[in-house]
Design a protein around this motif. Structure first.
Motif, PDB file in Angstrom:
ATOM      1  N   ALA A  69      -4.233   0.093  12.503  1.00 16.58           N
ATOM      2  CA  ALA A  69      -5.152  -0.994  12.186  1.00 16.58           C
ATOM      3  C   ALA A  69      -4.735  -2.299  12.863  1.00 16.58           C
ATOM      4  O   ALA A  69      -5.572  -3.117  13.250  1.00 16.58           O
TER       5      ALA A  69
ATOM      6  N   SER B 282       0.839  -1.195   0.000  1.00 15.51           N
ATOM      7  CA  SER B 282       0.000   0.000   0.000  1.00 15.51           C
ATOM      8  C   SER B 282       0.880   1.252   0.000  1.00 15.51           C
ATOM      9  O   SER B 282       1.841   1.352   0.754  1.00 15.51           O
TER      10      SER B 282
ATOM     11  N   LYS C  65      -1.150   4.555   9.592  1.00 16.19           N
ATOM     12  CA  LYS C  65      -2.515   4.020   9.486  1.00 16.19           C
ATOM     13  C   LYS C  65      -2.498   2.502   9.625  1.00 16.19           C
ATOM     14  O   LYS C  65      -3.359   1.922  10.301  1.00 16.19           O
ATOM     15  N   SER C  66      -1.570   1.872   8.920  1.00 17.13           N
ATOM     16  CA  SER C  66      -1.465   0.405   8.989  1.00 17.13           C
ATOM     17  C   SER C  66      -1.172  -0.064  10.396  1.00 17.13           C
ATOM     18  O   SER C  66      -1.704  -1.077  10.859  1.00 17.13           O
TER      19      SER C  66
ATOM     20  N   GLU D 278       0.754   6.525   5.676  1.00 16.90           N
ATOM     21  CA  GLU D 278       0.171   5.222   5.344  1.00 16.90           C
ATOM     22  C   GLU D 278       0.667   4.141   6.308  1.00 16.90           C
ATOM     23  O   GLU D 278      -0.107   3.300   6.767  1.00 16.90           O
TER      24      GLU D 278
END
Length: 185
Positions: free
Chosen positions: A183, A124, A179-180, A176
């Motif tokens: 999560a 990603s 964010k990962s 990014e």
């Protein structure tokens, strides 16, 4: 143990990466606003790096086992000191050569980032690596094509643009990653 999980360490690293991205973007803007001064600054910096490298080479000469090796290392060190000193104290003269070197560096960086994208394209946010590589290749062309007339503005302007794009890429990739990590947690 200090009580920090692996995720916490990676979150901290992502935060530091975001901070460095912002610094890169700010330095890029400054370089674009002052391109000639940036070019002169880079020339002086390169000159001093050569001077210090020359002194290191001279010191390294004393580790030589034979007279021929000693003399060769000593001569190379002296050339670096003299050449670097000349560049450091006459930076305007060095600007044309450094401009061409900058084009070569940007070309190599751009090709490397495009290759890197193909290795990480499944991840990603990897499209930003391709974007960075393609923009860097365009910057290499923009320096090389009008050379040497571009020497007065190219280093500052294009180095600034590269810092902004690379900073933005780092920022997007780090956001990014953060964010990962959220999560996962």
């Amino acid at each position: 143990m200090n009580g920090h999980s692996t995720t916490d360490v990676f979150k901290q690293a992502a935060g530091m990466s975001i901070g460095w991205a912002i610094v890169m973007i700010v330095l890029g803007v400054v370089a674009i606003l002052m391109p000639y001064s940036t070019g002169i600054g880079v020339s002086i910096f390169v000159g001093w790096i050569m001077v210090f490298s020359g002194f290191a080479y001279v010191a390294y000469a004393f580790a030589a086992r034979g007279a021929g090796t000693f003399i060769w290392r000593l001569l190379v060190g002296v050339v670096y000191v003299i050449g670097g000193g000349y560049l450091a104290f006459h930076p305007g003269i060095a600007l044309e050569t450094l401009t061409l070197v900058m084009a070569a560096i940007f070309f190599i960086e751009g090709v490397t980032e495009v290759v890197l994208f193909f290795q990480f394209r499944a991840l990603s946010g990897s499209g930003w690596i391709l974007f960075d590589g393609l923009i860097t290749l365009v910057l290499a062309y923009l320096i090389w094509r009008p050379w040497p007339s571009s020497s007065s503005w190219a280093i500052g302007t294009l180095l600034g643009a590269n810092l902004i794009v690379s900073g933005f890429t780092r920022l997007m990739y780090s956001v990014e990653a953060r964010k990962s990590l959220k999560a996962i947690a």
